[in-house]
Scaffold this motif. Structure first.
Motif, PDB file in Angstrom:
ATOM      1  N   VAL A  11       0.842  -1.316   0.001  1.00 43.06           N
ATOM      2  CA  VAL A  11      -0.004  -0.114   0.069  1.00 43.06           C
ATOM      3  C   VAL A  11       0.895   1.368  -0.015  1.00 43.06           C
ATOM      4  N   TYR A  46       1.816   5.090  -0.037  1.00 43.44           N
ATOM      5  CA  TYR A  46       1.314   6.610   0.268  1.00 43.44           C
ATOM      6  C   TYR A  46       2.113   7.738  -0.393  1.00 43.44           C
ATOM      7  N   GLU A  97      -0.203  14.983  -1.509  1.00 40.86           N
ATOM      8  CA  GLU A  97      -1.132  15.392  -2.605  1.00 40.86           C
ATOM      9  C   GLU A  97      -0.124  16.174  -3.849  1.00 40.86           C
ATOM     10  N   SER A  98      -0.621  16.142  -5.012  1.00 42.13           N
ATOM     11  CA  SER A  98       0.004  16.820  -6.075  1.00 42.13           C
ATOM     12  C   SER A  98       0.322  18.102  -5.896  1.00 42.13           C
ATOM     13  N   LYS A 110       8.300   9.759 -14.019  1.00 40.33           N
ATOM     14  CA  LYS A 110       7.173   8.901 -14.266  1.00 40.33           C
ATOM     15  C   LYS A 110       6.011   9.226 -13.548  1.00 40.33           C
ATOM     16  N   ASN A 111       4.844   9.082 -14.018  1.00 43.10           N
ATOM     17  CA  ASN A 111       3.683   9.487 -13.278  1.00 43.10           C
ATOM     18  C   ASN A 111       3.519   8.319 -12.156  1.00 43.10           C
ATOM     19  N   TYR A 112       2.820   8.597 -10.865  1.00 41.32           N
ATOM     20  CA  TYR A 112       2.467   7.787  -9.935  1.00 41.32           C
ATOM     21  C   TYR A 112       1.371   6.942 -10.634  1.00 41.32           C
ATOM     22  N   SER A 113       1.429   5.903  -9.644  1.00 42.67           N
ATOM     23  CA  SER A 113       0.130   5.167 -10.370  1.00 42.67           C
ATOM     24  C   SER A 113      -1.165   5.355  -9.668  1.00 42.67           C
ATOM     25  N   PRO A 114      -2.267   5.171 -10.381  1.00 40.82           N
ATOM     26  CA  PRO A 114      -3.353   5.780  -9.740  1.00 40.82           C
ATOM     27  C   PRO A 114      -3.882   5.123  -8.474  1.00 40.82           C
ATOM     28  N   THR A 115      -3.451   4.014  -8.205  1.00 40.39           N
ATOM     29  CA  THR A 115      -3.793   3.186  -6.998  1.00 40.39           C
ATOM     30  C   THR A 115      -2.911   3.906  -5.760  1.00 40.39           C
ATOM     31  N   VAL A 116      -1.962   4.733  -6.030  1.00 41.30           N
ATOM     32  CA  VAL A 116      -1.411   5.237  -4.728  1.00 41.30           C
ATOM     33  C   VAL A 116      -2.432   6.146  -3.858  1.00 41.30           C
ATOM     34  N   LEU A 117      -2.214   6.148  -2.654  1.00 41.39           N
ATOM     35  CA  LEU A 117      -2.963   6.836  -1.790  1.00 41.39           C
ATOM     36  C   LEU A 117      -2.368   8.099  -1.709  1.00 41.39           C
ATOM     37  N   ASN A 118      -3.206   9.290  -1.622  1.00 45.05           N
ATOM     38  CA  ASN A 118      -2.724  10.729  -1.463  1.00 45.05           C
ATOM     39  C   ASN A 118      -3.116  11.171  -0.406  1.00 45.05           C
TER      40      ASN A 118
END
Lengths: 308, 399
Positions: free
Chosen positions: A179, A181, A184-185, A201-209
Motif C-alpha cells: 500500500v 502512500y 498530494e500533487s 514517471k507518473n505515480y500509479s493511480p492506486t497510490v493513496l494521496n
C-alpha cells in the motif's frame, strides 16, 4: 383546542412590545456597527501608512516545505535585531519564483533549483538571481515496523510507486499487498520524489494521496503493508526508515543527517533562498543570520540538515 | 413621529438593498463558476502556450492525452504502438536539450534553441518534442506540430484516469471522482438515516423532558465540531477499525469515509426529522390511542407515516451535507483516483480533489479550469438535491 387558543393569545400579547424592543435594539446595533466600521477603516489606513514608512520589511515567499523554518528564523532574527521586520508567506516554490520575477518579493524560498525555463525568464527580465543554500531536506522512505524489508533500490521504489510491483514478496518481504502512500500533487515533496525517484514517471493511480506529512506517518504506522515518504525529521519511532541504494543495490545508505550532509544519502535536496542581486543590501543581514551558528541550530531543530 | 417614519423608510430601503445584494452575489458566484467551468471544454489537454512536435516524415497525425502520457511514462516506447513507423520514441524537453547541447551551442541569450531543436529532431526522427511556443512559436523547418483534440465533455465524463498535473498532456477523467463521491455519499446516508431516524423518534416521542434537554444540545453540538476534527478522529479511530474488522491491507477506504460522513450528517437528519415528527397533530395521536393502539403502534403507523415527507427531506439534506464535505473525506478515504469497485477500497471525491489541488493549480490554466468544471458538477448535484427537497416538502400541502 383550548391549548391552541392559549398559545395564540400568548403570541398576540407579546408581539407588540417585542417589535419595539427589536427595533430599538437594532438601531443601537447599527450605530455600533457603523462606529466599528469607521474605527476599522481608520486602523487599516494607519497600518498601510505604517508599512510604507518602514521600508526595511523583508518579504519572503515560496515553498511550503521551508515555511516553518523561515518563520522560526524570522522570529529569532527579529528578536535578536531590534527594528528588523520580516514577513513570510507560503504558497509553493513555483509561486515564490513567479513573485521574484514580478518583483513582489525580496526573497524566494524554493525547495528545488530553477528550471531552465525559469532561468531564461530571469535573464529576459535582466534580473541577476543569487542563490543561497540554507540547509538540506532529506526524504526517508518509511514502512511499518512489522515489515521485514530493510532496504530497497531506486528502481524498486520506482516500480512500487508506478504500480509495477504490488506485492512485498517481489522485493524480499512477506506475501502481502503493498500500500503506497504519497503526498498530494500540490506538494513540492510530491514533485521532488517524482523527479528524483520515479524518473519523472507518473505515480500509479492506486497510490493513496494524503493531505499532510503527519497523516502519512500515522497511516504507515497503522498499516502493515504500507510504504511512504516523509521528511527525515518526521520519521518517528512508530515507523521504520529504509536504506536506499542508487547504484542498483551495490551499496545501501541509511537516511541520516550526516548522510544527507556529505551527499552519500541520495534522496536529499537543497533548500534555496533566491534573491535579486540588486536587493542584496536589504536581505543580507537576514540571510547571514540564517547561515550563522544560531540560525543553523534552528535548521537542525526544525528537522532539516544544516549546511555545516 | 416624522423622524421615526424617516428611520423606518430608510431601514426598509437598507433591508431591501441587502436582499438584492445577496441575491446578486449568489448569481455572480454561479456565473463565475460556470464561465470558468465551461471554458474548460475549449482547451486541449496541453497547457496553453506549449506544443508537441514530431519529425515531418512521421505519419502520426494526432495523439490522445492517454497516449502522450504513456509515452512520457515510458509505457509506450515505439511509434508502431500508436499507428506509426517501427521507430523507438525519443522524448525531448528543454531539460534534455540543455543536456544534449553546450551553452555555447544554445546561444548566449538562448537564441539558437529553435535551431538545436530542429537539429535534434532531424537527426533522431523518432523524437517527440515538447516545448513552449516561445521557442517553436514561429514554426520549425524539419518538424511538424502534432494536433491535440479539445477535451470534449464525452471524454471528460468517460475517461477513467485523473492525472491533471501530468506533463506534457494532462488526463482529465472525472468518472472515478464522480463515482467516488456518489458511493461515499450514498453509503453514508445508508448508515445515518436509520440511526438518525431512531434517535429522532426517541427524542420526539419516548424520551422524557429531562433526558431530552440533555441529549438535544449534545446532538446539535455534533454539528458544531469542525470537520477537520472529524477527519482526524476518522483517521486515528475509524480507519484502523475498518482495517482490522475486514482484515484489509489498507484502512483508508470508501467505507471509512461513509462512516465519518454518516456521523457528520446525523445532526441534520435528527433535527429535521424530529421537527417533522413533532408536527403530527395531537388529535391524530389521540385518535390512534383511543382505537387501542399501543404507543409503539402509534409511532409506527401514525406518526412516522405522517412525518414521512419531513424525514425524506432530512435524508436528502443529509446527502447534500455529505456530497459537499471536504476535509474529513480528504483525510480518511485515501484519495486514490481509481474506479471504485467496492466499499473496501480507497476513493477520491470531487470536493477533496478541489481542496487538495486548487492551491497549486496555476491561475486561469487548464488544471484550474478543470477544477472549476468539477465545481460546476458539484453545484448541479447539490442544486438537484435542493430542488428535490422542495418538492418533497411541498407535497403534503397539496394532499
Amino acid at each position: 383546542m383550548s391549548g391552541i387558543k392559549a398559545v395564540v393569545l400568548d403570541f398576540s400579547f407579546q408581539t407588540h412590545p417585542l417589535k419595539i424592543h427589536i427595533l430599538k435594539n437594532n438601531w443601537i446595533k447599527i450605530t455600533v456597527l457603523c462606529l466599528m466600521a469607521m474605527a476599522c477603516n481608520n486602523q487599516s489606513t494607519q497600518d498601510k501608512s505604517g508599512s510604507h514608512t518602514n521600508a526595511t520589511t523583508i518579504s519572503v515567499k515560496g515553498s511550503d516545505t521551508e515555511l516553518p523554518l523561515s518563520q522560526r528564523e524570522a522570529e529569532e532574527y527579529m528578536n535578536a535585531t531590534p527594528g528588523a521586520a520580516v514577513s513570510i508567506v507560503g504558497g509553493g516554490s513555483g509561486t515564490g519564483i513567479t513573485a521574484l520575477l514580478d518583483g513582489t518579493t525580496d526573497i524566494c524560498m524554493s525547495s528545488r533549483d530553477l528550471k531552465t525555463g525559469e532561468k531564461l525568464r530571469f535573464r529576459e527580465k535582466k534580473i541577476d538571481v543569487k542563490a543561497v543554500i540554507i540547509g538540506y531536506d532529506a526524504l526517508s522512505v518509511i514502512v511499518n515496523p512489522k515489515n521485514q524489508v530493510r532496504q530497497l533500490t531506486r528502481e524498486q521504489l520506482e516500480k512500487i510507486f508506478t504500480g509495477e510491483i504490488t506485492n512485498w514478496k517481489e522485493v524480499g518481504g512477506k506475501d502481502a499487498k503493498i500500500v503506497a502512500y504519497s503526498r498530494e500533487s500540490s506538494s513540492g515533496t510530491y514533485e521532488f520524489f517524482k523527479e528524483h525517484v520515479l524518473d519523472k514517471k507518473n505515480y500509479s493511480p492506486t497510490v493513496l494521496n494524503m493531505p499532510a506529512t503527519g497523516a502519512i506517518v500515522q497511516s504507515v504506522s497503522q498499516t502493515e503493508g504500507a510504504i511512504g515518504y516523509v521528511g527525515l525529521a518526521y520519521a518517528t519511532s512508530s515507523v521504520k526508515s529504509l536504506n536506499i541504494s542508487y547504484d542498483q543495490g551495490k551499496t545501501y545508505v541509511e537516511p541520516t543527517i550526516e548522510g544527507a550532509k556529505d551527499k552519500t544519502y541520495p534522496i536529499a535536496r537543497p533548500l534555496f533562498y533566491f534573491y535579486d542581486a540588486k536587493s542584496e543590501v536589504k536581505v543580507k543581514a537576514f540571510i547571514d543570520y540564517i547561515l550563522s551558528d544560531a540560525g543553523q541550530k534552528i535548521v537542525a531543530e526544525i528537522g532539516f540538515v544544516p549546511i555545516k | 413621529m416624522k423622524f421615526s417614519r424617516i428611520i423606518g423608510k430608510s431601514m426598509e430601503g437598507l433591508v431591501k438593498a441587502c436582499g438584492y445584494m445577496s441575491a446578486f452575489t449568489v448569481l455572480l458566484i454561479v456565473l463565475f463558476l460556470f464561465r470558468e467551468g465551461i471554458s474548460f471544454f475549449t482547451l486541449t489537454p496541453i497547457e496553453e502556450g506549449y506544443s508537441l512536435w514530431v519529425n515531418q516524415n512521421n505519419p502520426v497525425q494526432q495523439l490522445s492525452a492517454a497516449e502522450v502520457k504513456d509515452i512520457f511514462d515510458q509505457k509506450i516506447t515505439h511509434w508502431s504502438a500508436v499507428g506509426g513507423q517501427d521507430l523507438p520514441i525519443g522524448r525531448l524537453t528543454l531539460d534534455e536539450l540543455a543536456e544534449a547541447y553546450t551553452e555555447e551551442q544554445l546561444g548566449v541569450s538562448f537564441e539558437h534553441i529553435p535551431d538545436c531543436i530542429n537539429h535534434y529532431i532531424d537527426s533522431l526522427p523518432g523524437t517527440l518534442a515538447f516545448f513552449s511556443d516561445q521557442w517553436v512559436g514561429t514554426g520549425l523547418q524539419g518538424a511538424r506540430r502534432l494536433d491535440m483534440a479539445n477535451i470534449t465533455p464525452a471524454v471528460f465524463f468517460s475517461d477513467t484516469e485523473w492525472f491533471p498535473t501530468s506533463l506534457p498532456a494532462a488526463r482529465m477523467g472525472v468518472l472515478p471522482l464522480l463515482l467516488g463521491t456518489l458511493l461515499v455519499s450514498f453509503f453514508s446516508i445508508l448508515f445515518a438515516v436509520p440511526l438518525g431516524l431512531a434517535a429522532a423518534i426517541y427524542l420526539a416521542e419516548i424520551a422524557d423532558d429531562r433526558v431530552r434537554r440533555i441529549l438535544k444540545p449534545m446532538i446539535e453540538l455534533l454539528a458544531g465540531i469542525p470537520s477537520v476534527v472529524y477527519g482526524f478522529f476518522g483517521l486515528v479511530v475509524i480507519v484502523p477499525l475498518v482495517q482490522e474488522t475486514f482484515n484489509l491491507p489498507v484502512g483508508e477506504t470508501a467505507l471509512a469515509g461513509s462512516i465519518v460522513l454518516g456521523i457528520m450528517a446525523l445532526p441534520t437528519i435528527i433535527t429535521v426529522s424530529e421537527d417533522a415528527l413533532r408536527t403530527t397533530p395531537r388529535y391524530m395521536k389521540e385518535a390512534s390511542m383511543a382505537l387501542g393502539a399501543s404507543h409503539w403502534q402509534t409511532i409506527k403507523n401514525v406518526i412516522v407515516p405522517y412525518a414521512a415527507s419531513g424525514i425524506t427531506a432530512a435524508a436528502i439534506l443529509g446527502i447534500g451535507r455529505a456530497l459537499g464535505e471536504t476535509m474529513a473525506v480528504l483525510m480518511v478515504t485515501g484519495n486514490s483516483a481509481i474506479m471504485p469497485t467496492s466499499l473496501l477500497q480507497p476513493v477520491r471525491t470531487i470536493p477533496a480533489t478541489i481542496a487538495a489541488e486548487l492551491g497549486e493549480a496555476p491561475f486561469g490554466g487548464l488544471h484550474f479550469k478543470a477544477l472549476f468544471a468539477l465545481g460546476c458538477i458539484l453545484f448541479l448535484m447539490t442544486l438537484a438535491i435542493n430542488l428535490i427537497v422542495e418538492r418533497v416538502i411541498e407535497r403534503p400541502e397539496k394532499a
